[in-house]
Design an enzyme around this catalytic site. Structure first.
Site, PDB file in Angstrom:
ATOM      1  CB  THR A 184      -0.836   0.317   0.843  1.00 56.46           C
ATOM      2  OG1 THR A 184      -1.844  -1.201   0.845  1.00 56.46           O
ATOM      3  CG2 THR A 184      -1.659   1.453   1.366  1.00 56.46           C
ATOM      4  CB  THR A 191       1.329   0.193   4.703  1.00 63.77           C
ATOM      5  OG1 THR A 191       1.629  -0.766   4.045  1.00 63.77           O
ATOM      6  CG2 THR A 191       2.540   0.958   5.443  1.00 63.77           C
ATOM      7  N   GLY A 192      -0.368  -2.398   6.336  1.00 63.60           N
ATOM      8  CA  GLY A 192       0.076  -3.126   6.855  1.00 63.60           C
ATOM      9  C   GLY A 192      -1.185  -4.508   6.975  1.00 63.60           C
ATOM     10  CB  THR A 193      -1.987  -6.943   8.805  1.00 64.28           C
ATOM     11  OG1 THR A 193      -2.176  -6.822   9.770  1.00 64.28           O
ATOM     12  CG2 THR A 193      -1.049  -8.153   8.394  1.00 64.28           C
ATOM     13  N   GLY A 194      -4.572  -5.343   7.054  1.00 65.55           N
ATOM     14  CA  GLY A 194      -5.710  -4.013   6.790  1.00 65.55           C
ATOM     15  C   GLY A 194      -6.564  -4.296   8.074  1.00 65.55           C
ATOM     16  NE  ARG A 204      -9.240  -7.269   2.707  1.00 64.72           N
ATOM     17  CZ  ARG A 204      -7.976  -6.342   3.229  1.00 64.72           C
ATOM     18  NH1 ARG A 204      -7.599  -5.050   2.483  1.00 64.72           N
ATOM     19  NH2 ARG A 204      -7.067  -6.509   4.246  1.00 64.72           N
ATOM     20  CB  VAL A 205     -13.862  -2.990   2.822  1.00 57.74           C
ATOM     21  CG1 VAL A 205     -12.733  -0.906   2.593  1.00 57.74           C
ATOM     22  CG2 VAL A 205     -14.061  -2.195   1.160  1.00 57.74           C
ATOM     23  N   GLY A 206     -10.010  -3.210   3.926  1.00 58.73           N
ATOM     24  CA  GLY A 206      -9.176  -3.214   4.208  1.00 58.73           C
ATOM     25  C   GLY A 206      -9.240  -1.791   5.486  1.00 58.73           C
ATOM     26  CG  ASP A 207      -5.743  -0.484   7.131  1.00 60.28           C
ATOM     27  OD1 ASP A 207      -5.618  -1.192   5.500  1.00 60.28           O
ATOM     28  OD2 ASP A 207      -4.564  -0.116   7.043  1.00 60.28           O
TER      29      ASP A 207
END
Ligand code: ASP
Length: 321
Positions: free
Chosen positions: A187, A238-241, A215-218
């Site tokens: 990201t 950025t990272g594991t959403g 799917r939607v992340g952070d």
């Protein structure tokens, strides 16, 4: 009228980046090009909001990073991109999720902020706004990448329901547990303080390789992957959403500064190495406060990142310094 020295910081993802990776130069070039794009806006007296948008557009145009042109594939071998912008001077924000065929999703996020009364639009409704306002589209060929398709095949081969974060992909099971430790997240994001004392942040992503459609992340969620408030700071994650969503990372850093009087660094360290890690989250963020302090914490081996201060040169980093 006296002005404040501007500063801009960007990231291009975090993760277990191998220090012996043969060619780091293109990543540094991509980060520094983004810093220069944002700094050009700030140098001319432009707003932090325009600067972070310009920096993220530059990173979206670079195929090395998981956003825009370099977006990863979903489980259906399609692209679903998320992006957001936030203006710390007004707390206005715009975001899009699950969009396809948009050359620069961050531009569409800005368009949602400027031309609708909404904050977050998804899928077809967001794309309609792009058409109405002449936001540049791109065909499937523009987003096609043999390397990304091979990445999808590698992740699919690890089993049903496994997803992975870019660049080299930290594969995760459906419940978010990592099954490989060599992950990197691609990201992109930017934060800036302009010469007028205003803060802003922007984020853009293709999400996870092999993610479920929908799917939607952070990244497009205000308070999770992004936050900006002139009273405290601007943050781009950025990272594991899923973990960043659960920890409300962006807003937590703001809240620690606002309510507990913590410094930018104290707040960022506490969140990235505290709560986020405790719930199994990995990644990092770039942040800047109203005094121009920059903090770029990460709990992974490395994070593609850079900073450019007024009167200085763009500096980029991958590992700890
Ligand atoms: N945070 C992003 C997401 O979960 C992924 C990344 O940072 O690479 O969608």
């Amino acid at each position: 009228m006296s002005t404040i020295p501007f500063v801009i910081a960007v990231h291009g993802g975090a993760g277990t980046i191998s220090p012996d990776k043969p060619n780091e130069a293109p990543y540094h070039e991509g980060l520094q090009a983004a810093l220069r794009a944002g700094a050009a806006v700030l140098e001319a007296g432009g707003s932090a909001l325009d600067a972070v948008q310009a920096a993220v557009q530059s990173l979206e145009d670079c195929p090395l990073f998981n956003a825009g042109r370099g977006a990863v594939y979903t489980a259906d071998a399609t692209h679903e991109m998320d992006a957001s912008v936030m203006d710390g001077s007004t707390l206005r924000a715009g975001a899009v999720a699950g969009v396809n065929g948009i050359r620069n999703p961050v531009t569409l996020a800005r368009t949602v902020m400027d031309h609708t009364s909404h904050v977050l639009l998804i899928g077809e409704g967001a794309i309609r706004v792009a058409r109405e306002h002449g936001v540049e589209m791109a065909d499937a060929e523009y987003f096609h990448s043999e390397e990304r398709l091979a990445q999808l095949e590698r992740v699919r081969a690890q089993g049903a329901g496994v997803t992975a974060l870019d660049h080299s992909a930290q594969a995760m099971t459906d419940n978010g547990a990592p099954i490989r430790e060599d992950g990197k997240f691609g990201t992109v994001g930017a934060v800036a303080l302009d010469q007028h004392g205003n803060l802003a942040a922007a984020v853009s992503t293709g999400g996870l390789t092999n993610k479920r459609p929908g799917r939607v992340g952070d990244s497009p969620i205000v308070g999770a992957g992004i936050y900006a408030n002139n009273a405290t700071c601007a943050v781009a994650c950025t990272g594991t959403g899923e973990h960043f969503l659960r920890a409300c990372v962006g807003h937590d850093i703001h809240a620690r500064m606002a309510y507990r009087g913590e410094s930018l660094e104290e707040a960022g360290e506490a969140v990235v190495h505290g709560l986020l890690k405790e719930i199994g989250g990995s990644g990092g963020l770039v942040s800047v406060d109203a005094k121009g302090n920059v903090h770029m914490p990460f709990n992974t081996v490395g994070m593609y990142r850079g900073v450019f201060r007024q009167g200085g040169q763009p500096q980029s980093y991958i590992f700890r310094i």
